[in-house]
Design a protein around this motif. Structure first.
Motif, PDB file in Angstrom:
ATOM      1  N   THR A  53     -31.274 113.606 -47.093  1.00 59.68           N
ATOM      2  CA  THR A  53     -32.021 112.626 -46.314  1.00 59.68           C
ATOM      3  C   THR A  53     -33.174 112.016 -47.115  1.00 59.68           C
ATOM      4  N   PRO A  54     -33.413 110.725 -46.956  1.00 58.44           N
ATOM      5  CA  PRO A  54     -34.592 110.112 -47.560  1.00 58.44           C
ATOM      6  C   PRO A  54     -35.850 110.273 -46.703  1.00 58.44           C
ATOM      7  N   LYS A  55     -35.708 110.869 -45.526  1.00 64.27           N
ATOM      8  CA  LYS A  55     -36.837 111.000 -44.610  1.00 64.27           C
ATOM      9  C   LYS A  55     -37.861 111.999 -45.144  1.00 64.27           C
ATOM     10  N   LEU A  56     -39.080 111.890 -44.621  1.00 61.97           N
ATOM     11  CA  LEU A  56     -40.141 112.832 -44.969  1.00 61.97           C
ATOM     12  C   LEU A  56     -39.898 114.142 -44.231  1.00 61.97           C
ATOM     13  N   THR A  57     -39.410 115.140 -44.938  1.00 61.68           N
ATOM     14  CA  THR A  57     -39.196 116.467 -44.385  1.00 61.68           C
ATOM     15  C   THR A  57     -40.204 117.426 -45.000  1.00 61.68           C
ATOM     16  N   GLU A  58     -40.103 118.694 -44.619  1.00 61.00           N
ATOM     17  CA  GLU A  58     -40.991 119.686 -45.209  1.00 61.00           C
ATOM     18  C   GLU A  58     -40.757 119.835 -46.709  1.00 61.00           C
ATOM     19  N   VAL A  59     -39.520 119.579 -47.153  1.00 64.48           N
ATOM     20  CA  VAL A  59     -39.197 119.619 -48.584  1.00 64.48           C
ATOM     21  C   VAL A  59     -38.501 118.297 -48.926  1.00 64.48           C
ATOM     22  N   PRO A  60     -39.255 117.225 -49.055  1.00 66.19           N
ATOM     23  CA  PRO A  60     -38.653 115.895 -49.168  1.00 66.19           C
ATOM     24  C   PRO A  60     -38.238 115.557 -50.592  1.00 66.19           C
ATOM     25  N   ALA A  61     -37.366 114.586 -50.689  1.00 67.89           N
ATOM     26  CA  ALA A  61     -36.993 114.043 -51.994  1.00 67.89           C
ATOM     27  C   ALA A  61     -38.102 113.144 -52.523  1.00 67.89           C
ATOM     28  N   ILE A  62     -38.201 113.096 -53.852  1.00 63.42           N
ATOM     29  CA  ILE A  62     -39.035 112.114 -54.544  1.00 63.42           C
ATOM     30  C   ILE A  62     -38.080 111.189 -55.279  1.00 63.42           C
ATOM     31  N   ALA A  63     -38.097 109.927 -54.942  1.00 56.79           N
ATOM     32  CA  ALA A  63     -37.112 108.988 -55.489  1.00 56.79           C
ATOM     33  C   ALA A  63     -37.430 108.559 -56.913  1.00 56.79           C
ATOM     34  N   GLY A  64     -38.677 108.750 -57.329  1.00 58.30           N
ATOM     35  CA  GLY A  64     -39.069 108.252 -58.651  1.00 58.30           C
ATOM     36  C   GLY A  64     -39.484 106.804 -58.614  1.00 58.30           C
ATOM     37  N   ARG A  65     -40.137 106.412 -57.521  1.00 58.96           N
ATOM     38  CA  ARG A  65     -40.618 105.035 -57.382  1.00 58.96           C
ATOM     39  C   ARG A  65     -42.134 105.043 -57.160  1.00 58.96           C
ATOM     40  N   PRO A  66     -42.906 105.461 -58.157  1.00 57.40           N
ATOM     41  CA  PRO A  66     -44.358 105.456 -57.973  1.00 57.40           C
ATOM     42  C   PRO A  66     -44.865 104.040 -57.796  1.00 57.40           C
ATOM     43  N   THR A  67     -45.894 103.916 -57.005  1.00 60.34           N
ATOM     44  CA  THR A  67     -46.477 102.607 -56.734  1.00 60.34           C
ATOM     45  C   THR A  67     -47.865 102.478 -57.339  1.00 60.34           C
ATOM     46  N   ALA A  68     -48.212 103.429 -58.234  1.00 55.68           N
ATOM     47  CA  ALA A  68     -49.507 103.437 -58.907  1.00 55.68           C
ATOM     48  C   ALA A  68     -49.346 104.234 -60.192  1.00 55.68           C
ATOM     49  N   PRO A  69     -50.263 104.103 -61.143  1.00 60.48           N
ATOM     50  CA  PRO A  69     -50.179 104.881 -62.372  1.00 60.48           C
ATOM     51  C   PRO A  69     -50.186 106.387 -62.103  1.00 60.48           C
ATOM     52  N   VAL A  70     -49.338 107.115 -62.816  1.00 59.77           N
ATOM     53  CA  VAL A  70     -49.230 108.571 -62.697  1.00 59.77           C
ATOM     54  C   VAL A  70     -49.393 109.173 -64.084  1.00 59.77           C
ATOM     55  N   LEU A  71     -50.377 110.053 -64.243  1.00 58.24           N
ATOM     56  CA  LEU A  71     -50.567 110.811 -65.474  1.00 58.24           C
ATOM     57  C   LEU A  71     -50.430 112.285 -65.116  1.00 58.24           C
ATOM     58  N   SER A  72     -49.473 112.979 -65.745  1.00 58.89           N
ATOM     59  CA  SER A  72     -49.207 114.368 -65.377  1.00 58.89           C
ATOM     60  C   SER A  72     -49.476 115.306 -66.541  1.00 58.89           C
ATOM     61  N   LEU A  73     -49.832 116.561 -66.215  1.00 59.28           N
ATOM     62  CA  LEU A  73     -49.947 117.648 -67.183  1.00 59.28           C
ATOM     63  C   LEU A  73     -48.987 118.755 -66.772  1.00 59.28           C
ATOM     64  N   HIS A  74     -48.363 119.424 -67.766  1.00 63.61           N
ATOM     65  CA  HIS A  74     -47.466 120.536 -67.442  1.00 63.61           C
ATOM     66  C   HIS A  74     -47.459 121.541 -68.585  1.00 63.61           C
ATOM     67  N   ASP A  75     -47.485 122.825 -68.235  1.00 67.68           N
ATOM     68  CA  ASP A  75     -47.420 123.892 -69.225  1.00 67.68           C
ATOM     69  C   ASP A  75     -45.984 124.064 -69.709  1.00 67.68           C
ATOM     70  N   LEU A  76     -45.814 124.171 -71.017  1.00 72.89           N
ATOM     71  CA  LEU A  76     -44.481 124.271 -71.615  1.00 72.89           C
ATOM     72  C   LEU A  76     -43.745 125.536 -71.193  1.00 72.89           C
ATOM     73  N   GLY A  77     -44.479 126.636 -71.024  1.00 73.06           N
ATOM     74  CA  GLY A  77     -43.832 127.908 -70.738  1.00 73.06           C
ATOM     75  C   GLY A  77     -43.797 128.296 -69.282  1.00 73.06           C
TER      76      GLY A  77
END
Length: 433
Positions: A310-334
């Motif tokens: 479902t594309p609906k907003l659920t407790e565990v929803p999908a993220i389509a990959g359509r940001p509407t603003a700049p996104v800068l992310s950090l992530h640990d390699l391990g």
């Protein structure tokens, strides 16, 4: 008249009892309590900040405004709280609280109206608090959003649920790959079972006490892994982001913990049992020797296909990959609690939707979950604000080119050198940059 009154009385007496009503918005939902002790004001330029706390739409909140507010707001999205029935509020971490105030930003943080893995609660409570801020303090000229872990899932979906509402986003160690986090947990356990020859899915009640020790013994995971154990470690590395610096110590650090994630569901709903979305129906495991894991592995379809699709907003929803603003992310390699592959999944989705210009990602050489230094987060925040103000996309790492990610110095560019010698760090599991 007497007969009409009597008939009305009978109808009232025979009517079914009214259903329990939802409590007013300044009270938590049934089953929850709130613990949000007073937050002492911060000192900003020698003057105290203004702190507001309360309950809005069943969620506790804290708002802090500097003496000279610049008209900008940062929303803080917290991570997974587990099955606790106590709603709590975190101020922005990694030194961000003071940094925001010193820069003139106000910040606001919600407990969300529910715990467990409830991204819907995070999306709606964070947005609702931002709107409430308008009433309590004033309408900001723009609103940023920052968050950790499950809060990254909240951020990814918030940008799509409320397009144009947020000016820019900083997800830290975020679940940007949505359902694929639970696929990874499933993969970890089913691959271990296939390679060890110990089958036990769905996980029985004695999985951790009786089954996992047998799997670990078969693979040599209590000491030096044997040939099949080495194959399993390589499968995990490939499923969590591919060969990369720190993959071996990350496996040793996290292996027992990820086995435990297969046996932690606490109910039937999505928020208490997000594993019902997981599948490995199309997963190809590498390396495929000495055990032909792709033939031997048990294939599992999602228990809840509708919620998965479902594309609906659920407790565990999908993220389509359509940001509407700049996104800068950090992530640990391990990180194997929320693996680095989450960044790769999100990058592919964003690129497929033609929005790669709105995404910059940075890899940090650490093994812990959300193990960032204030310098790393502070630099990312400053770069995000500059990006939002000028349109100039900041530098980032390539996350989805296997040759680049496997380079020995990958992750050095944005990792804080001073953090390498900090106490209680996993940084020293990597060679120094």
């Amino acid at each position: 008249m007497r007969r009409i009154f009597g008939l009305a009385l009978v109808l009232v007496l025979l009517a079914p009892p009214a259903a329990a009503s939802t409590p007013p918005g300044d009270q938590p939902l049934p089953g929850y309590t709130i613990n949000n002790p007073p937050l002492p004001p911060a000192q900003v330029g020698g003057e105290p900040s203004r702190v507001l706390q309360g309950v809005h739409e069943h969620a506790a909140y804290t708002i802090e405004v500097p003496p000279r507010w610049n008209g900008r707001l940062a929303m803080w999205a917290h991570g997974y709280r587990g099955a606790s029935t106590v709603l709590t509020v975190d101020p922005p971490a990694y030194g961000l609280r003071q940094k925001l105030l010193d820069q003139g930003f106000a910040w606001a943080a919600s407990s969300y109206y529910a715990n467990n893995y409830d991204v819907k609660a995070g999306v709606l409570s964070t947005h609702g608090l931002a709107k409430q801020f308008h009433k309590l303090v004033g309408k900001p000229r723009d609103t940023f959003i920052v968050g950790v872990s499950m809060g990254g899932h909240v951020i990814g979906r918030s940008l799509e649920q409320f397009p144009g509402f947020y000016k820019a986003a900083l997800p830290l160690c975020g679940v940007l790959g949505d359902h694929e986090l639970f696929d990874f947990i499933l993969d970890f356990n089913l691959a271990a079972q296939a390679i060890s020859g110990v089958r036990a899915w769905p996980a029985p009640d004695d999985y951790l006490s009786a089954v996992v020790p047998r799997i670990q013994a078969e693979l040599g995971l209590t000491g030096t892994p044997n040939e099949r154990g080495a194959q399993f470690a390589a499968v995990v590395a490939n499923r969590s982001g591919g060969p990369r610096p720190g993959a071996a110590p990350a496996f040793a650090y996290w292996k027992d913990f990820v086995f435990g994630l297969a046996a932690t569901s606490s109910g039937e709903g999505l928020a208490t049992n997000p594993g019902q979305l997981a599948t490995n129906a199309l997963t190809r495991y590498e390396p495929n020797a000495p055990v032909d894991v792709n033939r031997e592995v048990q294939r599992v379809l999602p228990e809840n296909v509708r919620a998965r699709l479902t594309p609906k907003l659920t407790e565990v929803p999908a993220i389509a990959g359509r940001p509407t603003a700049p996104v800068l992310s950090l992530h640990d390699l391990g990180d194997l609690f929320v693996p680095f592959s989450m960044e790769q999944v999100y990058e592919r989705d964003v690129e497929r939707n033609g929005r790669g210009h709105l995404l910059a990602q940075r890899a940090i050489r650490a093994v812990g979950h959300c193990e960032f230094s204030p310098t790393e987060v502070g630099a990312a925040w400053d770069d995000l604000v500059t990006w939002a103000d000028t349109g100039r996309r900041p530098a980032g790492d390539v996350v989805d080119d296997p040759a680049v990610v496997a380079a020995p110095d990958y992750g050095c560019r944005f990792s804080d050198p001073a953090a390498y010698t900090a106490p209680n760090t996993t940084r020293r599991l990597f060679p120094a940059c």
